[in-house]
Design a protein around this motif. Structure first.
Motif, mmCIF file in Angstrom:
data_model
loop_
_atom_site.group_PDB
_atom_site.id
_atom_site.type_symbol
_atom_site.label_atom_id
_atom_site.label_comp_id
_atom_site.label_asym_id
_atom_site.label_seq_id
_atom_site.Cartn_x
_atom_site.Cartn_y
_atom_site.Cartn_z
ATOM 1 N N MET A 141 -4.505 18.843 -19.730
ATOM 2 C CA MET A 141 -5.615 19.477 -21.182
ATOM 3 C C MET A 141 -5.357 18.756 -22.548
ATOM 4 N N PHE A 142 -4.153 18.954 -22.732
ATOM 5 C CA PHE A 142 -3.355 18.662 -23.839
ATOM 6 C C PHE A 142 -3.766 17.387 -24.031
ATOM 7 N N LYS A 143 -3.414 16.650 -23.271
ATOM 8 C CA LYS A 143 -2.615 15.165 -23.391
ATOM 9 C C LYS A 143 -3.936 14.064 -23.615
ATOM 10 N N ALA A 144 -4.956 14.769 -23.356
ATOM 11 C CA ALA A 144 -6.466 14.347 -23.251
ATOM 12 C C ALA A 144 -6.820 14.291 -24.373
ATOM 13 N N VAL A 145 -6.856 15.913 -24.944
ATOM 14 C CA VAL A 145 -7.278 16.386 -26.088
ATOM 15 C C VAL A 145 -6.538 15.098 -27.244
ATOM 16 N N ARG A 146 -5.202 15.190 -27.429
ATOM 17 C CA ARG A 146 -4.787 14.359 -27.899
ATOM 18 C C ARG A 146 -4.934 12.925 -27.846
ATOM 19 N N GLN A 147 -5.114 12.228 -26.698
ATOM 20 C CA GLN A 147 -5.015 11.231 -26.404
ATOM 21 C C GLN A 147 -6.651 10.093 -27.547
ATOM 22 N N ASN A 148 -7.328 11.594 -27.346
ATOM 23 C CA ASN A 148 -9.207 11.374 -28.052
ATOM 24 C C ASN A 148 -8.812 11.132 -29.404
ATOM 25 N N GLY B 298 -10.571 7.484 -41.051
ATOM 26 C CA GLY B 298 -10.435 8.337 -41.590
ATOM 27 C C GLY B 298 -12.220 9.052 -41.226
ATOM 28 N N VAL B 299 -11.865 9.729 -40.377
ATOM 29 C CA VAL B 299 -13.334 9.975 -39.190
ATOM 30 C C VAL B 299 -12.930 11.577 -39.666
ATOM 31 N N SER B 300 -14.621 12.263 -39.775
ATOM 32 C CA SER B 300 -14.484 13.611 -40.942
ATOM 33 C C SER B 300 -13.489 14.424 -39.361
ATOM 34 N N PHE B 301 -13.675 15.904 -40.210
ATOM 35 C CA PHE B 301 -13.120 16.899 -39.790
ATOM 36 C C PHE B 301 -13.628 17.906 -38.466
ATOM 37 N N ARG B 302 -15.142 17.468 -38.989
ATOM 38 C CA ARG B 302 -15.891 17.832 -38.383
ATOM 39 C C ARG B 302 -16.476 16.917 -36.849
ATOM 40 N N ASP B 303 -16.397 15.262 -37.083
ATOM 41 C CA ASP B 303 -16.056 14.445 -36.222
ATOM 42 C C ASP B 303 -15.083 15.151 -35.414
ATOM 43 N N LYS B 304 -13.892 14.963 -36.115
ATOM 44 C CA LYS B 304 -12.544 15.538 -35.048
ATOM 45 C C LYS B 304 -12.157 16.842 -34.130
ATOM 46 N N ALA C 37 -12.428 16.927 -29.814
ATOM 47 C CA ALA C 37 -11.609 17.686 -29.480
ATOM 48 C C ALA C 37 -12.382 19.022 -28.298
ATOM 49 N N LEU C 38 -13.437 19.417 -29.068
ATOM 50 C CA LEU C 38 -14.156 20.190 -28.644
ATOM 51 C C LEU C 38 -14.683 19.878 -27.186
ATOM 52 N N ARG C 39 -15.211 18.571 -27.026
ATOM 53 C CA ARG C 39 -15.828 18.482 -25.749
ATOM 54 C C ARG C 39 -15.323 17.964 -25.040
ATOM 55 N N THR C 40 -13.623 17.258 -25.299
ATOM 56 C CA THR C 40 -12.641 16.804 -24.372
ATOM 57 C C THR C 40 -12.444 18.053 -23.734
ATOM 58 N N HIS C 41 -11.962 18.827 -24.525
ATOM 59 C CA HIS C 41 -11.652 20.593 -23.627
ATOM 60 C C HIS C 41 -12.821 20.706 -22.582
ATOM 61 N N PHE C 42 -13.543 21.146 -22.971
ATOM 62 C CA PHE C 42 -14.863 21.243 -21.940
ATOM 63 C C PHE C 42 -15.537 20.853 -21.091
#
Lengths: 220, 220
Positions: A75-82, A89-95, A99-104
């Motif tokens: 889980m950790f690896k996938a989230v960090r990778q994405n 310059g991506v917004s915090f919101r998109d970030k 992260a949430l989508r990857t975890h889910f």
DNA sequence: GTCTATATACTGATAGAC
DNA sequence: GTCTATCAGTATATAGAC
């Protein structure tokens, strides 16, 4: 930690018996939980006798611990990778959305380790969970660091306790392993609803401002 | 359903042995889960021998089922009561706040049945859970009806699937039984953070509008 | 009602043959 | 490496005395 000889790192497909035992263990733990999964269940699913398992693992708890650790690590690896793959310059919101989508998504696709991890965590014997905690803490701290970035940017409130927020955020997603059924709900719809709920809230912003509440997180 | 003779409805304090067995069962199930709780654990805590339990209950699963049902019923009753006591013209937002706060608070105070219910639900044997489902479904439908009212009022988006939203909302609160510790976090702070997250979302509304995001749900 | 004693089954794990 | 055979522990549940 223990690794069968001449195996490349993190084999995707289980070839040896040890990996097969681990894979079927994750699958059975996921659906039967800790106590109701017996060495016999695992052995039968792996096509061997239960005594043979002890050639690879000292005990049932050693299997549980490895399934637990692999779940969090993947889980950790996938989230960090994405997250790392995002544009600078991506917004915090998109970030946060990514992260949430990857975890889910990982909770409900790509193997049983992540889902088994969620189920085993409260059921496994305290000593096992205690040893697993360091892995899990790293993952939680990663999220908390991300949230602090959001605070620094002013994207989320400064007054929030990032630890509590992290637990609430991941809790919403984690709980879904208890009710989400692929045949009953659409994965993308549930993911979008959950992310929208967590980012923008349930209540409509009925002010004059054209704030697009509950109308986001529909990428991917 | 089965009730010892000449007992008033829903006794608050356990007097008879049967009620004492149920009460200690809820407490032990809450912390040890289903499989790791033995009839001996329950008997010892109730001050009797394990064989004596079978005078009141046919099986361990009969105890589990009753604890499960009582947990949901008490939760349902408390939420409905608090909602019914609200002033007639109260906003949907305030209504939902009260419901969420009641659910969350009951999870962590006033007895072990509600918390045990959350833990037992995924661990209990499928036949037991199946029989319990009708009780649980009533509670879920009550929430979904409330959400539909909110849609009718325009307080929440019309496009949302109320079933998914209900599962997400309660999931956020339910998951807290896995990490909330009274000595580690403040109950009111966690409740306020959770409700604020669910109602208004995590991301600040950085528009010009003075929308008080993440600054509500601090009544009660 | 609560007890003692016990039946029955199954668990995780070990020993040692092959 | 995988097997057969088995041990020791413990679980739910029952029988029957008091």
């Amino acid at each position: 930690m223990t690794k069968s000889p001449s195996q490349p790192d993190t084999p995707t497909v289980a070839t040896g018996t040890r990996e097969r035992v681990l894979d079927v263990s994750a699958r059975i733990f996921r659906s039967r939980g800790y106590a109701d999964t017996t060495m016999n269940h695992i052995a039968k699913a792996a096509g061997i006798k239960s005594a043979s398992i002890y050639y690879y693992f000292k005990s049932k708890d050693e299997i549980v611990e490895e399934v637990l650790n692999l779940g969090t690590q993947r889980m950790f690896k996938a989230v960090r990778q994405n997250i790392d793959n995002l544009a600078p310059g991506v917004s915090f919101r998109d970030k946060l959305t990514v992260a949430l989508r990857t975890h889910f998504t990982l909770l409900h696709t790509q193997g049983d380790y992540t889902a088994a991890n969620i189920r085993l965590f409260p059921e496994a014997p305290p000593p096992v969970v205690k040893r697993h905690m360091c892995v899990r803490r790293s993952y939680g701290l990663y999220w908390q660091a991300m949230l602090k970035e959001g605070q620094a940017e002013g994207a989320i409130a400064d007054t929030l306790d990032v630890e509590i927020v992290q637990l609430l955020l991941l809790g919403t997603l984690n709980w879904s392993v208890q009710w989400y059924k692929p045949k009953l709900y659409d994965l993308n719809e549930v993911a979008a609803s959950g992310i929208s709920l967590l980012l923008d809230g349930l209540i409509q912003a009925d002010e004059i401002s054209g704030n697009p509440v509950s109308q986001d997180a529909k990428d991917a």
